[in-house]
Design an enzyme around this catalytic site. Structure first.
Site, mmCIF file in Angstrom:
data_model
loop_
_atom_site.group_PDB
_atom_site.id
_atom_site.type_symbol
_atom_site.label_atom_id
_atom_site.label_comp_id
_atom_site.label_asym_id
_atom_site.label_seq_id
_atom_site.Cartn_x
_atom_site.Cartn_y
_atom_site.Cartn_z
ATOM 1 N N ASP A 105 0.814 -1.201 0.000
ATOM 2 C CA ASP A 105 0.000 0.000 0.000
ATOM 3 C C ASP A 105 0.860 1.269 0.000
ATOM 4 O O ASP A 105 2.070 1.219 0.187
ATOM 5 C CB ASP A 105 -1.121 -0.035 1.049
ATOM 6 C CG ASP A 105 -0.664 -0.428 2.413
ATOM 7 O OD1 ASP A 105 -1.210 -1.389 2.961
ATOM 8 O OD2 ASP A 105 0.257 0.243 2.928
HETATM 9 N N1 URA Z 1 0.262 -5.493 4.959
HETATM 10 C C1 URA Z 1 -0.145 -4.202 4.940
HETATM 11 O O1 URA Z 1 -0.837 -3.761 5.852
HETATM 12 N N2 URA Z 1 0.235 -3.419 3.923
HETATM 13 C C2 URA Z 1 1.017 -3.849 2.913
HETATM 14 O O2 URA Z 1 1.336 -3.080 2.010
HETATM 15 C C3 URA Z 1 1.418 -5.189 2.930
HETATM 16 C C4 URA Z 1 1.025 -5.988 3.966
#
Ligand code: URA
Length: 244
Positions: A105
């Site tokens: 993310d």
């Molecule tokens: N878990 C998350 O919360 N975000 C990521 O980008 C990957 C794993």
């Protein structure tokens, strides 16, 4: 070298092997102008003209698999209508079409694999192979040992428990704690949501390992090609499902 048609379609990123078989069954695939309905049909990539729904499948560029160190505040996408930086810009020098192996993310940094092999990308994300992914995270507050045990045994997200995870405390900064968390699933914002559920929201998150591939000292915003040894290990991870 002749190869089975559905394997070639999957590798070119048209669809997974199973879906490629369906395309063949449905009569949507032609080879040199002829509709192919036989599943075992062999083709020579680069010599035979393969079309799906009349669209010529591009000649597969040389196979490329890279690992990128995604910085924070970069989107895992090819284009953002709001003009935010994207991973596509980080890898624009590579002209081959690349598929990302999952996403990180916007605020998460670290290891992200891209490959021209659509089938490999699909498998590496498939929960059935249970590939471990390791994250370093700074969480708010000082979680008690029983909270860490709760994270390890599974917390409920969207009404369903997470699979068991490895959770190690690797440092303390006084008010906050650094954890190393290894999960074998890839649910939406999984690490952030797991930590939030136990009352210790994530302040920083970085992925440092995906299966056998390590981020190492790759600089943020840069990438490197995987070595043949790494490729071999990566392909081995997706030869046998673990059963979920
Ligand atoms: N878990 C998350 O919360 N975000 C990521 O980008 C990957 C794993």
């Amino acid at each position: 070298m002749a190869e089975r048609l559905h394997v070639v379609l999957a590798r070119a990123g048209v669809a997974s092997r199973r879906k490629a078989e369906n395309l063949i069954r449905e009569g949507r695939v032609t080879v040199n102008g002829e509709v192919i309905l036989k599943l075992g049909a062999q083709v020579v990539w680069g010599e035979d003209a393969i079309r799906v729904d009349n669209r010529l499948i591009r000649r597969l560029d040389p196979r490329v698999t890279i690992v990128v160190n995604k910085p924070k505040q970069v989107l895992t996408t090819s284009h953002d209508p709001r003009g935010r930086p994207t991973t596509a810009e980080l890898i624009r020098r590579i002209k081959t079409r690349l598929f990302s192996v999952g996403r990180l993310d916007y605020h998460t940094e670290g290891l992200l694999i891209f490959t021209s092999d659509g089938e490999l990308a699909h498998r590496l994300q498939h929960p059935g192979y249970g590939i471990p992914k390791t994250y370093r995270t700074k969480v708010k507050g000082l979680p008690a040992e029983k909270t860490l045990a709760h994270l390890r045994s599974g917390v409920i997200l969207d009404g369903k428990p997470t699979a068991t995870a490895q959770v190690k405390k690797i440092g303390t900064t006084g008010r906050n704690v650094w954890l190393e968390i290894t999960i074998r699933e890839g649910r939406y914002r999984q690490v952030r949501r797991m930590c939030a559920v136990v009352g210790h929201p994530v302040m920083k998150l970085k992925r440092i390992q995906y299966g056998p591939i390590l981020l190492g000292d790759l600089k943020p915003g840069t990438y490197r090609h995987l070595t043949p040894q790494e490729m071999e290990k990566l392909r081995k991870c997706v030869t046998k499902k673990t059963g979920s």
